[in-house]
Design an enzyme around this catalytic site. Structure first.
Site, PDB file in Angstrom:
ATOM      1  N   LYS A   2      54.348 -35.900   3.456  1.00 11.59           N
ATOM      2  CA  LYS A   2      53.443 -35.497   4.532  1.00 11.59           C
ATOM      3  C   LYS A   2      52.182 -36.350   4.450  1.00 11.59           C
ATOM      4  O   LYS A   2      51.351 -36.173   3.561  1.00 11.59           O
ATOM      5  CB  LYS A   2      53.052 -34.023   4.447  1.00 11.59           C
TER       6      LYS A   2
ATOM      7  N   GLU B  11      31.282 -35.279  -5.126  1.00  8.96           N
ATOM      8  CA  GLU B  11      31.967 -36.420  -4.533  1.00  8.96           C
ATOM      9  C   GLU B  11      31.570 -36.536  -3.062  1.00  8.96           C
ATOM     10  O   GLU B  11      31.831 -35.639  -2.265  1.00  8.96           O
ATOM     11  CB  GLU B  11      33.480 -36.269  -4.662  1.00  8.96           C
TER      12      GLU B  11
ATOM     13  N   CYS C  51      38.484 -42.782  -4.253  1.00  9.13           N
ATOM     14  CA  CYS C  51      38.204 -41.843  -5.339  1.00  9.13           C
ATOM     15  C   CYS C  51      37.805 -42.542  -6.630  1.00  9.13           C
ATOM     16  O   CYS C  51      37.294 -41.896  -7.547  1.00  9.13           O
ATOM     17  CB  CYS C  51      39.394 -40.922  -5.576  1.00  9.13           C
TER      18      CYS C  51
END
Length: 500
Positions: free
Chosen positions: A183, A388, A292
């Site tokens: 997905k 983050e 990331c």
């Protein structure tokens, strides 16, 4: 101008099940928007639970044949797969830049060739899935270890590197003999669909690679919790990763999580200052900071601090924002206006306790552009340092002793990546040992390669993408033991019945 016409490529729908495109059945549609222009480029029917069921059934039906293929047969198909990707490289680059807003030079020189290389690597690795060598460990038996595929893998990939993340999920899974339902993010389905089509074109059997493009709460959660899915791999935020873990745990699935990061960039006072400045800007701004492993927290030893801040500010100011399809563009937009506003919110809140040295504002432009931003004078426990942001924002803090620099580098919940900058091999070596992260670069930040693992410590998740280490996630280890004596009554039987 771009040449990728999504409406033509995916006229039959944005689901790829059992070797063909089809439309979703959720009853809801989703628009893919070019983040550089805010224009809709494609609208499609989202996958629902029935589409997930159909994809899992196709993968389950394909599993016995694919798992039973020889390593050489799987390897040959994947080598052809790499060749198809290489032949269609420009098509993939155009699609990636259109849906993500990536500069075309990044798509052409990083995302696409990296994916071709990763495919070629796993084509070779498919032939090297041996267990440990045999041995007579009891004296009366021969033991050996088999490494076997798990079954149907259900994976979820993020929007920041749609092509590479699709590859990182699909390739080790199918090289090991599994089948997969992937997905992708609803925002960025194009290259995942092209990737699955390329697999079919290369001769990978129908049903081995399937794509369902739907919402996380619907298609994603149903995929993770599906009883016929044996293993889940997820890349995304730590918050969503926790939810994925809850669902997977309920059905006792194998689970691989690659989650958030807040990478430290530690500059010791003997570092090459110019190299560190260039590395920080490149490491912070790659993919508009939507990475990331991006450099987000620079800790600079006090003798170099002022010069580092000045150098980074000057270099950031020279970065060219613009049309992703202009080869001279350095940085494109963020993925969406909503995400741009989220990034801006972090910076705006930081103004009350820190200093914005450069950037800190959106462009007056229809696209979701945000200027490269440098922040100083923030406290270690502040939001801008600890959370983050996932945008083109670098915060710089000073430190005095080496002990303090390493302590600060480790002072977040995350542990995905880090870098240390020093000319002293012993100093750098200490940093690589003591910084708690899945990857620590020395005098560089960001490079990845197919032969080396990628994955985190702490709240950044567990398990590895890429490299032979990724097979630990996608295979089951089986101990097989043969009696060599042909003796009917074994000596150990007396512990259960009878006498010696």
């Amino acid at each position: 101008m771009h040449n990728f016409q999504a409406r033509d490529h995916f006229a039959d729908g944005a689901q790829y099940i059992a070797g063909r495109l089809t439309k979703g059945t959720s009853g809801r549609t989703h628009a893919v928007v070019d983040p550089a222009t805010a224009e809709e480029v494609y609208s499609y029917e989202l996958a629902g639970r029935d589409d997930v069921d159909a994809a899992v059934a196709a993968a389950a039906a394909a599993f016995p044949g694919w798992a039973g293929a020889t390593p050489g047969e799987r390897s040959d198909a994947m080598h052809r797969f790499a060749g198809v990707l290489a032949d269609r490289a420009e098509e993939f680059a155009q699609a990636e830049s259109l849906q993500c807003g990536k500069p075309i030079k990044l798509s052409r020189e990083f995302d696409v060739p990296g994916t071709v290389d990763n495919t070629a690597f796993f084509a070779g690795a498919a032939r090297h899935l041996q267990g440990q060598s045999a041995g007579e460990y009891t004296g009366d038996h021969t033991s050996y270890v088999r490494r076997e595929p798990i079954g149907v893998v259900g994976s979820i990939a993020p929007w920041n590197y749609p092509l590479q993340m699709a590859a990182w999920k699909v390739l080790p899974a199918i090289a090991a003999g599994n089948t997969i339902v992937l997905k992708p993010a609803e925002l960025t389905p194009f290259t995942s669909l092209l990737f699955a089509q390329a697999a079919t074109e290369a001769g990978v059997p129908d049903g081995v690679v399937n794509i369902v493009t739907g919402a996380g709460k619907d298609a994603g959660e149903h995929l993770v919790g599906h009883p016929d899915v044996a293993m889940t791999s997820f890349t995304g935020s730590t918050g969503v990763g926790k939810r994925v873990a809850e669902i997977a745990t309920a059905t006792v699935k194998r689970l691989h999580l690659e989650l958030g990061g807040k990478a430290p960039f530690v500059v010791f006072d003997d570092a090459d200052l110019e190299a560190a400045v260039h590395g920080a800007v490149a490491g912070a701004l790659i993919n508009s900071g939507q990475d990331c492993t991006a450099a987000t927290r620079a800790y600079v030893q006090r003798p170099l601090y002022d010069a580092f801040v000045a150098g980074v500010a000057d270099l950031m100011a020279s970065v060219r924002l613009g049309d992703p399809f202009d080869p001279s563009t350095d940085m494109g937009p963020l993925i969406s206006h909503a995400h741009r506003d989220r990034v801006a919110g972090f910076v705006d809140r930081a103004r009350s306790y820190a200093r914005v040295v450069t950037g800190g504002e959106a462009l007056q432009h229809p696209g979701a552009y945000y200027k490269p931003t440098l922040i100083t004078d923030a406290a270690q426990d502040s939001e801008i340092v600890q959370s983050e942001i996932f945008g083109p924002v670098l915060v710089v803090l000073p430190f005095d002793s080496d002990d303090e620099g390493i302590r600060l580098a480790n002072d977040t919940p995350y542990g995905l990546a880090a870098s240390a900058w020093s000319r002293d091999v012993y100093r750098a070596g200490r940093a690589t040992r003591e910084i708690k992260a899945g990857c620590v670069w020395v005098n560089d930040h960001i490079p990845i390669l197919s032969e080396m693992p990628h994955g985190g410590y702490k709240a950044s998740g567990y398990g590895k993408d890429m490299s032979a280490y990724s097979f630990e996630e996608y295979t089951q280890v089986k101990h097989v033991m043969f009696d060599n004596t042909a003796v009917v009554r074994k000596d150990w039987h007396r512990t259960i019945f009878g006498d010696r």
